[in-house]
Design a protein around this motif. Structure first.
Motif: not given
Length: 182
Positions: A93-104, A114-124, A176-182
């Protein structure tokens, strides 16, 4: 006698909040959690393999087959790069956004997309393998309505560490709450 300085997660009653210090640069990409033991262990095993390959390249070079030694040296360097990429994987994370780093791949989503960040129960996926189990995932919902999974409680950073997953998810949600609002 508890020795919190010897543990990675500190004592449970220690007041080591995971908030950024005032002098921290929010423009730099940072991982809001420590790499998990499965990720570090896998990288250590890969580095052990790299040491054997590099030792073999040295033995081959002393034997006089320089082309074979060069091939082994290149393979050893590639294995070291694989270990480094394993350690780099995760959510940043940074002020600019969120980065998901995978292997490739690496994907970045700006906070304003982005509109929302939430924790959900699901198959993982369990340790990134095809096998799925019931668990929690932190999802980033983009303006297009696409949910982007950022991390799960069964990946290499959080397997058997539910409290660490909760802390990391709360930290990413706070960013996310801090930088989506501002």
């Amino acid at each position: 006698m508890p020795l919190p300085f010897l543990t990675a997660d500190r004592a449970f009653d220690a007041q080591a909040d995971d908030i950024a210090l005032p002098f921290d640069d929010h423009d730099r990409w940072r991982r809001p959690y420590r790499p998990g033991p499965w990720r570090v262990g896998a990288a250590a095993l890969v580095l052990l393999l790299a040491s054997f390959v590099l030792m073999a390249s040295m033995i081959i070079a002393f034997a006089g087959a320089l082309s074979g030694a060069a091939v082994c040296m290149a393979l050893g360097a590639l294995i070291v790069l694989v270990a480094l990429r394993l350690l780099r994987m995760g959510t940043w994370v940074s002020r600019h956004g969120v980065r998901r780093v995978a292997f490739f791949t690496t994907s970045t989503v700006a906070w304003n997309r982005s509109t929302a960040l939430r924790t959900v129960q699901q198959p993982v996926r369990w340790l990134g393998l095809p096998r799925t189990v019931q668990g929690q995932a932190l999802l980033l919902v983009t303006r297009d309505g696409d949910p982007v999974p950022l991390m799960t409680d069964h990946d290499a950073d959080f397997l058997s560490r539910l409290e660490a997953f909760d802390r990391a998810a709360d930290t990413v949600e706070a960013w996310g709450a801090e930088y989506r609002a501002g």
